[in-house]
Design an enzyme around this catalytic site. Structure first.
Site, mmCIF file in Angstrom:
data_model
loop_
_atom_site.group_PDB
_atom_site.id
_atom_site.type_symbol
_atom_site.label_atom_id
_atom_site.label_comp_id
_atom_site.label_asym_id
_atom_site.label_seq_id
_atom_site.Cartn_x
_atom_site.Cartn_y
_atom_site.Cartn_z
ATOM 1 N N GLY A 211 0.834 -1.203 0.000
ATOM 2 C CA GLY A 211 0.000 0.000 0.000
ATOM 3 C C GLY A 211 0.866 1.249 0.000
ATOM 4 O O GLY A 211 2.072 1.159 -0.200
ATOM 5 N N ASN A 212 0.242 2.404 0.227
ATOM 6 C CA ASN A 212 1.024 3.651 0.288
ATOM 7 C C ASN A 212 0.383 4.609 1.294
ATOM 8 O O ASN A 212 -0.654 4.308 1.880
ATOM 9 C CB ASN A 212 1.146 4.276 -1.102
ATOM 10 C CG ASN A 212 -0.200 4.616 -1.705
ATOM 11 O OD1 ASN A 212 -0.935 5.447 -1.191
ATOM 12 N ND2 ASN A 212 -0.564 3.929 -2.787
#
Ligand code: CTP
Length: 412
Positions: A211-212
């Site tokens: 993810g980020n």
């Protein structure tokens, strides 16, 4: 510090106004509460006085020597009504002056923002629709109610938005008063806007993902701004740290693949497509069916493949008259470098406008404030800095200018 009048009408959502006072005071604003007599059936004067630090009155008679019915409206920087009942909307639209709050609505020279809350049938009634239209024509900002559970077992549009949402709109109006007033048009009325927000998640196995740090705040700000200015908005939401704004349709997605699918489905009917999401550029070539075990492994090498470039695909497939807007998160040493990288990305993606953010040192992700340079193929069209809501209005202004709209930009 701004002087805010918080008008409270007699609806069950009056209790939520208590938290609005808290939040506005936390931002350093001076808040005076003006309840209607019916509002006091829900929350008593003592609560309003204690939370605001000021006495409250519902009628024009107390302290008449100080002419409060005129002075309060004249001196305010913002008049906010939350909740506004069907009756309050009707009295305001008719120009009545039968209590202190309606007097203030007639004397205020500052932006007025109204948050209606009532049962769905009342909100959708032709009389209420007409009253809302009248108030908007005269320059009040009338926000959409949220959809969801109402008093009792009913559910539908009519809920007062969350106090976080109310504060966000109030703060934006204090910074951009041009959003209200008789000259302010709902300049996006009739336009369909699709905006993506948040960070995608790419599954590695049933329990892990890549993810980020995207919080979704920028896309949420754009959706809120476009809706406030009259557009029909769909927010395509990947994982976000915050709730979507009131009045927008929401489609939830997880991976970049899902995002590509939903954007491709919605884009053909949109006039404006804005890719504010942070899609993962790489995804697992083959996500593991079972949880990857650490036993027997020194390390782990992931086999990743590139995802679809959603923005480039949307730009390539855009229909005539559609505006496609992208973002560029760059780590640049200076503004010239930021614009150089942005210009190359704009050409690569084929978008009409690109909002370039410098994210060196983890800046921008999750922050309430941002700074951006907006470019088109001819060069810089705007530079903006401030809260993500204020920058969102600059982006909307740039979109309207790009579409040749004879707009009165609301941002300086
Ligand atoms: N974007 C997209 N699909 C992807 C990756 C990015 O649609 N798979 C969009 C983003 O929503 C943003 C724009 O492309 O509007 C630019 O994103 P950015 O991360 O800055 O660029 P990348 O294309 O990922 O290029 P790089 O990371 O190599 O700079």
């Amino acid at each position: 510090m701004a002087r805010v009048i918080l008008g409270v009408a007699g609806g069950i959502a009056a209790y939520k106004a208590c938290e609005v006072i808290r939040r506005l005071r936390d931002s350093g604003h001076d808040v005076r509460v003006v309840p209607t007599a019916n509002a006091l059936n829900f929350v008593g004067a003592t609560t309003w006085e204690a939370l605001s630090g000021h006495p409250v009155a519902t009628e024009v008679w107390p302290g008449a020597a100080e002419v409060p019915h005129v002075r309060l409206g004249q001196q305010a920087d913002l008049v906010l009504v939350a909740p506004a009942t069907a009756d309050l909307l009707a009295r305001a639209a008719a120009g009545r002056a039968d209590d202190l709050l309606t007097n203030i609505l007639l004397t205020a020279r500052c932006p007025v923002v109204v948050f209606p809350a009532m049962h769905t049938e009342m909100w959708l009634h032709a009389a209420t629709r007409a009253n809302v239209a009248t108030l908007r024509e005269r320059g009040a900002v009338v926000a959409d109610p949220d959809s969801g559970r109402l008093t009792g077992a009913d559910s539908g549009p009519g809920r007062l938005p969350d106090p976080v949402e109310i504060r966000a709109v109030a703060e934006t109006l204090l910074e951009l008063p041009a959003l209200a007033g008789p000259a302010a048009a709902r300049d996006l009325a009739g336009l369909r806007v699709v905006v993506s927000a948040g960070g995608t998640q790419e599954a590695l196995d049933p329990v892990r993902f890549l993810g980020n740090h995207s919080s979704g705040l920028m896309g949420i700000g754009i959706a809120r701004a476009a809706r406030l200015r009259g557009a029909e908005v769909t927010l395509v939401a990947a994982r976000m740290d915050h709730e979507p704004p009131a009045g927008v349709a929401v489609r939830r997605v997880v991976s970049t693949g899902d995002l590509a699918e939903v954007m491709t489905e919605l884009a053909p009917a949109a006039d404006v497509v804005i890719m504010a999401a942070a899609p993962a550029d790489f995804t697992a070539a083959r996500p593991a069916e079972h949880k990857i075990k650490k036993e027997g492994r020194e390390g782990l090498t992931l086999d990743l493949v590139q995802t679809t470039d959603v923005l480039a695909a949307l730009a390539a497939g855009r229909r005539p008259g559609q505006t496609v807007v992208g973002f560029a998160a760059e780590t640049a040493d200076n503004r010239a470098e930021l614009v150089r990288l942005g210009t190359a990305k704009l050409a690569r993606k084929g978008a009409d406008l690109l909002v370039c953010n410098d994210v060196s040192g983890g800046r921008v992700f999750g922050d309430a404030d941002t700074a951006a340079v907006i470019i088109d193929r001819a060069g810089i069209v705007a530079e903006c800095a401030g809260s993500k809501d204020v920058v969102a209005h600059s982006i909307v202004d740039a979109v309207l200018a790009h579409r040749g709209h004879p707009a009165h930009p609301v941002t300086p």
